[in-house]
Design a protein around this motif. Structure first.
Motif, PDB file in Angstrom:
ATOM      1  N   SER A 101       1.024  -1.108  -0.049  1.00 30.10           N
ATOM      2  CA  SER A 101       0.044   0.100   0.061  1.00 30.10           C
ATOM      3  C   SER A 101       1.061   1.340   0.005  1.00 30.10           C
ATOM      4  O   SER A 101       2.275   1.295   0.337  1.00 30.10           O
ATOM      5  N   THR A 102       0.308   2.344  -0.264  1.00 30.79           N
ATOM      6  CA  THR A 102       1.060   3.475  -0.096  1.00 30.79           C
ATOM      7  C   THR A 102       0.698   4.442   0.478  1.00 30.79           C
ATOM      8  O   THR A 102      -0.779   4.736   0.825  1.00 30.79           O
ATOM      9  N   VAL A 103       1.579   5.105   1.729  1.00 33.46           N
ATOM     10  CA  VAL A 103       0.948   5.838   2.595  1.00 33.46           C
ATOM     11  C   VAL A 103       1.980   7.120   2.328  1.00 33.46           C
ATOM     12  O   VAL A 103       3.012   7.133   1.768  1.00 33.46           O
ATOM     13  N   GLN A 104       1.281   8.405   2.747  1.00 32.47           N
ATOM     14  CA  GLN A 104       1.969   9.672   2.344  1.00 32.47           C
ATOM     15  C   GLN A 104       1.409  10.581   3.658  1.00 32.47           C
ATOM     16  O   GLN A 104       0.288  10.709   3.935  1.00 32.47           O
ATOM     17  N   VAL A 105       2.542  11.380   4.362  1.00 30.68           N
ATOM     18  CA  VAL A 105       2.277  12.200   5.154  1.00 30.68           C
ATOM     19  C   VAL A 105       3.006  13.502   4.911  1.00 30.68           C
ATOM     20  O   VAL A 105       4.097  13.671   4.133  1.00 30.68           O
ATOM     21  N   GLN A 106       2.324  14.617   5.113  1.00 21.92           N
ATOM     22  CA  GLN A 106       2.657  16.016   4.624  1.00 21.92           C
ATOM     23  C   GLN A 106       2.345  17.023   5.794  1.00 21.92           C
ATOM     24  O   GLN A 106       1.349  17.074   6.540  1.00 21.92           O
ATOM     25  N   LEU A 107       3.412  17.743   5.901  1.00 19.43           N
ATOM     26  CA  LEU A 107       3.254  18.852   7.025  1.00 19.43           C
ATOM     27  C   LEU A 107       3.605  20.387   6.291  1.00 19.43           C
ATOM     28  O   LEU A 107       4.501  20.454   5.405  1.00 19.43           O
ATOM     29  N   SER A 108       2.692  21.251   6.569  1.00 18.99           N
ATOM     30  CA  SER A 108       2.640  22.627   6.057  1.00 18.99           C
ATOM     31  C   SER A 108       2.690  23.631   7.274  1.00 18.99           C
ATOM     32  O   SER A 108       1.937  23.507   8.072  1.00 18.99           O
TER      33      SER A 108
END
Length: 400
Positions: free
Chosen positions: A190-197
């Motif tokens: 599976s693909t997971v993505q974490v993003q911080l802005s």
């Protein structure tokens, strides 16, 4: 009012966050009768500042102390036989005004977990009663103070961020981490993505509301629409995304570098604050239902996509970033998201530069001191920064 009393000398200093290139102002109270009994000939006040470092290797202790304030930053207050000595009063108060060097680094205190290395930057106002003779120690009183560098750039950033409403951020700075994970040793990934802005600013000033957005997304391995429709759509699918802010670890980390006599060197990483554990945090959370997303137009395959978005605001009260020869302090924002399975946690890191955002000293008990951005907080320093009891590190000589 900060107060220190010792053998006829008392220092009165407003509780404040002081600034490099500006002035430290207060008063020294003299007990003339006590000074006469102690044969004190002259009283002066000075601003002192040192960078202390130490390192223990085996049984050897290496230490280094670097002065940060020139000896000339002092002011003579009184001498025996002066007109002030003839007033007839037992006690008199004399004001002082000392200029902080413009390049003074911020107050700082660090000790490694294993106690092998430590470093601190400390400042204090010291009143000295000079006694003649090598065998007669001088009288002195000392008040520690907190100091940060003057910061015009950060002040402008603080004004911009303090004026924001909602998400009226012109431009965001974003760090993203994407990983392939699976539940066990076998199976499709599976693909997971974490993003911080955060706002796209070069520096982050203290005591300022800083908007933050954390986005998390997961996508299952591609499967046919028929197989997807045959599964129980009410059940969560792997990998699930966190449904609450406190299930994400969002923190500020400090990287400290300490050296002693340019021989030994230590680097340490520690948590300054974990924002997602603060009870005062009330983030805006958006966790919609999972969504079927085709791979492309006309494709019979697709993935279940799950998303979570957390919007919050943070404030910093740590010593600003700095670097001198013997001590260096850096910061980074870190988001860690746990996913089921061994080694499936995903971490995104964003280095940041913390500055004071302050131009003039902030006197905490002065009316109207909070009007320029609600600076109601104080620099976060450990209790032993302020502990002056049995502290011999300050003195080269008791005759100083």
């Amino acid at each position: 009012m900060l107060l220190s009393k010792s053998s006829g000398l008392s220092i009165y200093l407003p509780p404040a966050l002081y600034v490099s290139g500006r002035f430290v102002e207060g008063e020294v109270e003299l007990d003339l009768e006590q000074l006469q009994q102690d044969n004190v000939q002259e009283v002066h006040v000075k601003l002192r500042g040192y960078a202390f470092t130490s390192y223990i290797i085996n049984t050897t202790v290496m230490t280094e102390r670097v002065p940060l304030v020139p000896d000339q930053v002092s002011q003579s207050l009184w001498s025996r036989g002066s007109a002030q000595h003839l007033t007839g009063e037992r006690t008199i108060r004399i004001p002082f005004r000392l200029e902080v060097p413009p390049d003074a680094p911020p107050s700082f205190k660090y000790s490694s977990f294993k106690k092998s290395g430590s470093g601190s930057i400390r400042y204090a106002v010291t009143a000295v009663g000079v006694r003649p003779g090598a065998l007669h120690l001088n009288r002195r009183a000392r008040v520690p103070l907190a100091l940060v560098p003057r910061d015009i750039e950060g002040l402008r950033v603080r004004e911009r961020l303090s004026a924001l409403e909602g998400e009226q951020v012109a431009q965001w700075r974003t760090a993203t981490k994407e990983e392939k994970i699976r539940r066990g040793l076998w199976g499709d990934y599976s693909t997971v993505q974490v993003q911080l802005s955060i706002p796209d600013e070069r520096v982050l000033p203290l005591f300022t509301p800083i908007p933050v957005i954390i986005k998390i997304q997961s996508a299952t391995p591609p499967v046919s629409r028929t197989k997807a429709e045959g599964s129980d759509t009410d059940k969560p699918v792997f990998p699930p995304v966190p449904d609450a802010y406190n299930k994400v670890e969002f923190k500020l980390e400090r990287k400290s570098f300490v050296s002693a006599q340019k021989i030994y060197y230590e680097k340490s990483v520690s948590d300054v604050v974990v924002f997602s554990r603060q009870s005062s945090e009330t983030p805006n959370a958006d966790t919609p239902e999972k969504e079927w997303v085709p791979l492309g137009s006309g494709s019979s395959k697709g993935s279940w996509v799950q998303r979570a978005t957390f919007r919050t605001t943070i404030r910093l009260d740590c010593p600003p970033s700095f670097a001198i020869d013997s001590i260096k302090c850096e910061y980074r924002l870190v988001v860690q998201v746990p996913f089921p399975g061994v080694g499936n946690n995903v971490e995104v890191v964003m280095p940041v530069t913390v500055t004071s955002g302050i131009d003039v000293p902030i006197i905490r008990d002065r009316p109207g001191a909070e009007t320029s951005g609600a600076l109601t907080e104080f620099l976060d320093l450990p209790p032993d920064y302020w502990n002056d009891d049995k502290d011999t590190d300050w003195e080269d000589s008791k005759k100083d």
